[in-house]
Design an enzyme around this catalytic site. Structure first.
Site, PDB file in Angstrom:
ATOM      1  CE1 TYR A 138      -2.339  -1.385  -1.114  1.00  0.00           C
ATOM      2  CE2 TYR A 138      -2.102   0.357   0.672  1.00  0.00           C
ATOM      3  CZ  TYR A 138      -2.086   0.028   0.107  1.00  0.00           C
ATOM      4  OH  TYR A 138      -1.350   0.723  -0.983  1.00  0.00           O
ATOM      5  CE  LYS A 194       3.545 -12.213 -11.857  1.00  0.00           C
ATOM      6  NZ  LYS A 194       4.118 -12.169 -12.845  1.00  0.00           N
ATOM      7  CG  ASP A 226       3.313  -9.506 -15.568  1.00  0.00           C
ATOM      8  OD1 ASP A 226       2.112  -9.402 -15.332  1.00  0.00           O
ATOM      9  OD2 ASP A 226       4.556 -10.448 -16.060  1.00  0.00           O
ATOM     10  CG  ASP A 250      -1.024   2.371  -4.547  1.00  0.00           C
ATOM     11  OD1 ASP A 250      -1.623   3.441  -4.855  1.00  0.00           O
ATOM     12  OD2 ASP A 250       0.132   1.754  -4.230  1.00  0.00           O
ATOM     13  CG  ASP A 254       0.150   6.770  -8.620  1.00  0.00           C
ATOM     14  OD1 ASP A 254      -0.957   7.001  -8.041  1.00  0.00           O
ATOM     15  OD2 ASP A 254       0.806   7.512  -8.335  1.00  0.00           O
TER      16      ASP A 254
HETATM   17  C1  IPM Z   1      -3.123   6.187  -2.902  1.00  0.00           C
HETATM   18  C2  IPM Z   1      -2.581   6.080  -1.602  1.00  0.00           C
HETATM   19  C3  IPM Z   1      -3.035   5.863  -0.517  1.00  0.00           C
HETATM   20  C4  IPM Z   1      -2.903   4.423  -0.677  1.00  0.00           C
HETATM   21  C5  IPM Z   1      -1.464   6.034   0.676  1.00  0.00           C
HETATM   22  C6  IPM Z   1      -0.834   7.457   0.223  1.00  0.00           C
HETATM   23  C7  IPM Z   1      -1.009   5.734   1.664  1.00  0.00           C
HETATM   24  O1  IPM Z   1      -1.190   5.445  -2.825  1.00  0.00           O
HETATM   25  O2  IPM Z   1      -4.415   6.501  -2.132  1.00  0.00           O
HETATM   26  O3  IPM Z   1      -3.210   5.377  -3.655  1.00  0.00           O
HETATM   27  O4  IPM Z   1      -1.389   3.555  -1.224  1.00  0.00           O
HETATM   28  O5  IPM Z   1      -3.561   3.898  -0.859  1.00  0.00           O
HETATM   29 MG    MG Z   2      -1.528   5.487  -4.943  1.00  0.00          MG
END
Ligand code: IPM
Ligand code: MG
Length: 361
Positions: A138, A194, A226, A250, A254
């Site tokens: 990042y 990884k 993975d 990240d 999710d």
């Molecule tokens: C998160 C989001 C952010 C990230 C984006 C919006 C920059 O996906 O907070 O997980 O990738 O960190």
């Molecule tokens: Mg995210």
């Protein structure tokens, strides 16, 4: 307790308004809460041409904690990358040195059937994902798009982790594992990397293993990312604390959020070395439903609970907020994202009011 309130874009202002209602309850009880608003993301760009206006960063730096809604909107999609709303978020994380991002994935029993996984796979699920937030691909340099000698264009980014960056987040991970284990039990920490391919990951694994020596009562395991992605949907309850880098965290956070039925339920905390923090829901700005009183404010309200716990050490207030959220779910109150067929749905505002009412009772 000085709190910077950054509503941001899309559904941000609506969900933040509900969290502020909750804060006002505690203010009314005499808690010394001071709230100050500032724009970020697209709202920052609209106000002053910058997704993180200077005044907003200064306010955040001068506050004890930051409550953020969400950033992003279609109207900003064509801006150059440095002006896009997401940059406001990345820069405030970096600017406040918020390297430890806590993303719990907790399944409320009332929502077990809202998960796309079978109830017997997810019931009782309680995972804490600890994502490193200010390093990795990042922020690594160099990055960009260049033209090779052959004339072909090439995009590139750089994955890096310094030893100190890995060490400090690893310590946070082991301490969380200890805390969750309580007085008697053994803590469990799974470090995800990884290391079979990436040198950065090989180094990550080496440093985490060294830090582990200071925490003999925490059981450390390592898993490739993975496999971790697969295990999260196959048998998610094997995990307690997951420690991982920025990009893997990240993606995995999710994925983990969906185990619980709705990303609309998940709060997050991003902490610096002295527990100053930025608190935000895990979900985004959802521009498609913005302004329609449809968004679920519970992740934002639960982020407040995390703020009370981690920054202000007010465990009692944290628990009162969490208990109130549970009560509203027990009453059958649901926003659209967590409603099952045949259930009544309520709006953002009504959900905020319901939580406030549950706190009072
Ligand atoms: C998160 C989001 C952010 C990230 C984006 C919006 C920059 O996906 O907070 O997980 O990738 O960190
Ligand atoms: Mg995210």
């Amino acid at each position: 307790m000085k709190i910077a309130i950054l509503p941001g874009d899309g559904i941000g202002p609506e969900i933040i308004a509900q969290a502020v209602k909750v804060l006002k309850v505690f203010q009314g009880e005499g808690q010394p809460l001071e709230l100050e608003y500032a724009p970020i993301g697209g709202a920052g760009y609209d106000a002053s041409g910058d997704p993180l206006p200077e005044d907003t960063l200064r306010l955040a730096q001068q506050s004890d904690a930051v409550l953020l809604g969400a950033v992003g909107g279609y109207q900003y999609d064509s801006l150059p990358r440095s002006l896009r709303p997401e940059q406001g978020l990345l820069r405030i994380r970096k600017g406040l040195n918020l390297f430890a991002n806590l993303r719990p994935a907790l399944l409320y029993p009332e929502l077990a059937s809202a998960s796309t996984l079978r109830p017997e796979v997810v019931s009782g699920l309680d995972i804490m994902i600890l994502r490193e937030l200010t390093g990795d691909i990042y922020f690594g340099q160099p990055r960009g798009i260049r033209i090779l000698d052959s004339g072909e264009r090439q995009g590139f980014d750089t994955m890096t982790y310094t030893e100190s960056e890995i060490r400090r987040v690893a310590h946070v991970g082991f301490q969380i594992a200890l805390k969750r284990a309580g007085a008697s039990g053994t803590g469990k920490l799974c470090s995800v990397d990884k290391a079979n391919v990436l040198d950065t990951s090989m180094f990550w694994r080496e440093v985490v293993t060294e830090v582990a020596k200071e925490y003999p009562s925490v059981e450390l395991s390592h898993m490739y990312v993975d496999n971790a992605a697969m295990q999260l949907v196959r048998a998610p309850r094997q995990f307690d604390v997951i420690l991982t880098g920025n990009i893997f965290g990240d993606i995995l956070s999710d994925e983990a959020s969906m185990l619980t039925g709705s990303i609309g339920m998940l709060p997050s905390a991003s902490l610096d070395a002295s527990n100053k923090g930025l608190y935000e829901p895990c979900h985004g700005s959802a521009p498609d439903i913005a302004g329609k009183d449809l968004a679920n404010p519970l992740a934002t309200i639960l982020s407040l609970a995390m703020m009370m716990r981690y920054t202000f050490s007010c465990e009692d207030i944290a628990q009162r907020i969490e208990t109130a959220v549970r009560k509203t779910l027990q009453l059958g109150l649901r926003t659209a994202d967590i409603a099952e067929p045949g259930m009544d749905r309520i709006g953002t505002n009504a959900m905020g009011d319901a939580v406030v009412a549950a706190i009072a009772n």
